[in-house]
Scaffold this motif. Structure first.
Motif, PDB file in Angstrom:
ATOM      1  N   TYR A 132       7.491   9.364  -2.997  1.00 51.46           N
ATOM      2  CA  TYR A 132       6.206   8.727  -2.717  1.00 51.46           C
ATOM      3  C   TYR A 132       5.258   9.724  -2.068  1.00 51.46           C
ATOM      4  O   TYR A 132       5.625  10.411  -1.114  1.00 51.46           O
ATOM      5  N   THR A 175      15.966   7.230  -4.703  1.00 44.17           N
ATOM      6  CA  THR A 175      14.680   6.798  -4.144  1.00 44.17           C
ATOM      7  C   THR A 175      14.695   7.031  -2.636  1.00 44.17           C
ATOM      8  O   THR A 175      14.095   6.278  -1.875  1.00 44.17           O
ATOM      9  N   VAL A 226      11.337   7.260  -0.868  1.00 44.73           N
ATOM     10  CA  VAL A 226      10.397   6.138  -1.008  1.00 44.73           C
ATOM     11  C   VAL A 226      10.526   5.248   0.220  1.00 44.73           C
ATOM     12  O   VAL A 226      11.598   4.696   0.481  1.00 44.73           O
ATOM     13  N   GLN A 247       7.261   0.518   0.551  1.00 46.83           N
ATOM     14  CA  GLN A 247       6.793   0.673  -0.826  1.00 46.83           C
ATOM     15  C   GLN A 247       7.786   0.111  -1.844  1.00 46.83           C
ATOM     16  O   GLN A 247       7.415  -0.219  -2.965  1.00 46.83           O
ATOM     17  N   GLY A 248       9.046   0.023  -1.472  1.00 49.48           N
ATOM     18  CA  GLY A 248      10.065  -0.387  -2.423  1.00 49.48           C
ATOM     19  C   GLY A 248      10.201  -1.901  -2.545  1.00 49.48           C
ATOM     20  O   GLY A 248       9.543  -2.646  -1.818  1.00 49.48           O
ATOM     21  N   PRO A 249      11.032  -2.350  -3.471  1.00 48.45           N
ATOM     22  CA  PRO A 249      11.822  -1.533  -4.400  1.00 48.45           C
ATOM     23  C   PRO A 249      10.958  -0.911  -5.501  1.00 48.45           C
ATOM     24  O   PRO A 249       9.778  -1.230  -5.630  1.00 48.45           O
ATOM     25  N   VAL A 250      11.579  -0.022  -6.269  1.00 50.19           N
ATOM     26  CA  VAL A 250      10.874   0.677  -7.342  1.00 50.19           C
ATOM     27  C   VAL A 250      11.190   0.012  -8.683  1.00 50.19           C
ATOM     28  O   VAL A 250      12.358  -0.147  -9.050  1.00 50.19           O
ATOM     29  N   SER A 288      14.589   1.059  -2.122  1.00 57.81           N
ATOM     30  CA  SER A 288      14.279   2.289  -1.396  1.00 57.81           C
ATOM     31  C   SER A 288      15.537   2.824  -0.725  1.00 57.81           C
ATOM     32  O   SER A 288      16.421   2.063  -0.316  1.00 57.81           O
ATOM     33  N   ALA A 304       5.915   1.315  -7.513  1.00 62.90           N
ATOM     34  CA  ALA A 304       6.304   0.705  -6.235  1.00 62.90           C
ATOM     35  C   ALA A 304       5.908  -0.766  -6.255  1.00 62.90           C
ATOM     36  O   ALA A 304       4.743  -1.101  -6.483  1.00 62.90           O
TER      37      ALA A 304
END
Length: 217
Positions: free
Chosen positions: A43, A115, A118, A122-125, A175, A199
């Motif tokens: 990120y 990740t 990250v 911001q997560g999960p991706v 993340s 994200a």
């Protein structure tokens, strides 16, 4: 020495110099053994984006662009599809596939994802397979196994059979994750796989489309 001789000599020097300093087209790097993360998601808070690239651990811990890199599943890296309904989306029981395995094998590609960079906010991706190509009639699947007897959990799958396609990673990748799975290819040949990471929390940072090249066999 005559002027003509001097000029011919200068021409020869310039020709050699041009030969030395003219850049040749870069050859694609091929990786076929060792630990790497195919999906290295980071990120960037400065511009609210995700980066999606490769991360190598052997011999160096480094980021590597998927462009110009070929990930090879060697001819010896084959596995037979087990019987049972849990496995039917991988393909017909008893047939073999080229598989980069979930567990470390010294002469195989040990491919995973991470990740770890990250933030939790911001997560999960969300990881999507947005496009792919391969040999005619081929299939790609990324799955993990657990338990005994082992059962598969498909993260991505291009098998067109009813109930089998998976183009979006179920539930996303949390993340702080670093994990490995089985990367399976049904037929020898070249595969191009395009992914996008997004994200799911925060301001919706995305990597855009990133294309990887695999060679099976």
């Amino acid at each position: 020495m005559t002027l003509k001789t001097r000029l011919l000599g200068l021409t020869s020097v310039l020709t050699v110099a041009a030969t030395i300093f003219t850049a040749s087209p870069a050859m694609a790097a091929t990786i076929e053994t060792g630990h790497l993360d195919v999906f290295d998601v980071d990120y960037n808070a400065a511009n609210n984006t995700l980066t999606l690239d490769l991360r190598t651990y052997e011999p160096d811990n480094d980021d590597l662009s998927p462009a110009g890199t070929v990930l090879r599943v060697v001819p010896a890296a084959t596995a037979t599809i087990p019987s049972g309904t849990a496995w039917q989306c991988l393909g017909p029981a008893g047939t073999s596939m080229y598989v980069a395995p979930q567990t470390l094998v010294s002469d195989r590609l040990y491919a995973g994802w991470n990740t770890t960079d990250v933030p939790a906010a911001q997560g999960p991706v969300k990881l999507e397979l947005t496009g792919w190509s391969g040999p005619p009639g081929s299939r790609f699947a990324l799955y993990t196994t657990a338990g005994f007897p082992a059962t598969p959990s498909f993260k991505l799958n291009t098998n067109p059979a009813t109930g089998c396609p998976v183009s979006v990673w179920p539930g996303g990748i949390a993340s702080g994750t670093h994990a490995h799975g089985n990367w399976a290819f049904s037929t020898a040949g070249t595969y191009t796989l395009t992914f996008r990471a997004t994200a799911l929390n925060g301001a919706g940072a995305t990597s855009g489309a990133v294309t990887y090249t695999f060679q099976a066999g």
